[in-house]
Enzyme design. Structure first.
Site, PDB file in Angstrom:
ATOM      1  N   HIS A  43       0.842  -1.196   0.000  1.00  0.00           N
ATOM      2  CA  HIS A  43       0.000   0.000   0.000  1.00  0.00           C
ATOM      3  C   HIS A  43       0.877   1.247   0.000  1.00  0.00           C
ATOM      4  CE1 HIS A  43       1.088  -0.546   4.232  1.00  0.00           C
ATOM      5  NE2 HIS A  43       1.027   0.774   4.289  1.00  0.00           N
ATOM      6  N   HIS A  93       5.890   6.164  -0.859  1.00  0.00           N
ATOM      7  CA  HIS A  93       6.599   4.977  -1.302  1.00  0.00           C
ATOM      8  C   HIS A  93       5.772   3.746  -0.944  1.00  0.00           C
ATOM      9  CE1 HIS A  93       7.650   5.348   2.943  1.00  0.00           C
ATOM     10  NE2 HIS A  93       7.789   4.031   2.934  1.00  0.00           N
TER      11      HIS A  93
END
EC number: 3.1.4.58
Length: 191
Positions: free
Chosen positions: A48, A135
């Site tokens: 995620h 990220h």
């Protein structure tokens, strides 16, 4: 259950990856696992993009969080993202975290991070002090021991593009795999 006995949930808000992106990263990680010895690789279902870590929260706070995220999601249209490079946190010789970077509509992702933070701040969940660095975490705690030292260049990441269309309120279940449970999903731009 009385208020003093209310259950504590460990929560965070994130943008999930579509199955196509998960498939690309999972295949890349399986190859990487043969080369790099990290103590923990993220389960594919747990991949995620974090927007806001909430931490411990009373279960009774969930409806207010959901209401705040519904407002944010209605005001935010879907946007394009793609993988952009591999990086790490920590030293090059012993990285703490291996991650994949993001490209595309990063300004929109940063705005979404800001909007989520502003929406949950009145509920007692303060945004982080450090700048937002979007990220996708792939692995943690490098252990070393390879014949060749750790090098992200040795396994280039395939290109992949997708539309970011959802945000999710996740609950963490420590010591489980996968460890993240979707509590509520919000479709961006749904009015």
């Amino acid at each position: 259950m009385s208020k003093s006995e209310n259950r504590q949930l460990r929560l965070f808000i994130a943008m999930p990856l579509p199955e196509s992106a998960v498939h690309v990263l999972d295949a890349w990680c399986k190859t990487g696992q043969r080369h790099w010895h990290f103590a923990k690789w993220v389960h594919p279902q747990d991949l995620h993009i974090t927007l806001q870590f909430l931490g411990a929260a009373d279960e009774e706070a969930t409806p207010r969080i959901v209401q705040a995220l519904e407002q944010v999601s209605r005001k935010t249209d879907p946007f394009e993202l793609h993988f952009e490079g591999i990086g790490s946190f920590g030293t090059k010789e012993a990285p703490r975290v291996l991650w994949v970077g993001l490209g595309g509509a990063i300004d929109r992702l940063r705005q979404l991070n800001h909007s989520v933070g502003a929406a949950v701040s009145p509920l007692g969940f303060e945004p982080e002090d450090r700048p937002y660095r979007p990220h996708i975490t792939l692995a943690r705690k490098y252990r070393g021991g390879e014949v060749h030292p750790f090098s992200m260049i040795s396994e280039p990441l395939p290109s992949h593009q997708w539309m970011g269309e959802e945000i999710v309120l996740f609950r963490t279940h420590m010591n489980q795999s996968p460890m993240y449970e979707r509590l509520h999903t919000f479709t961006l731009g749904q009015r």
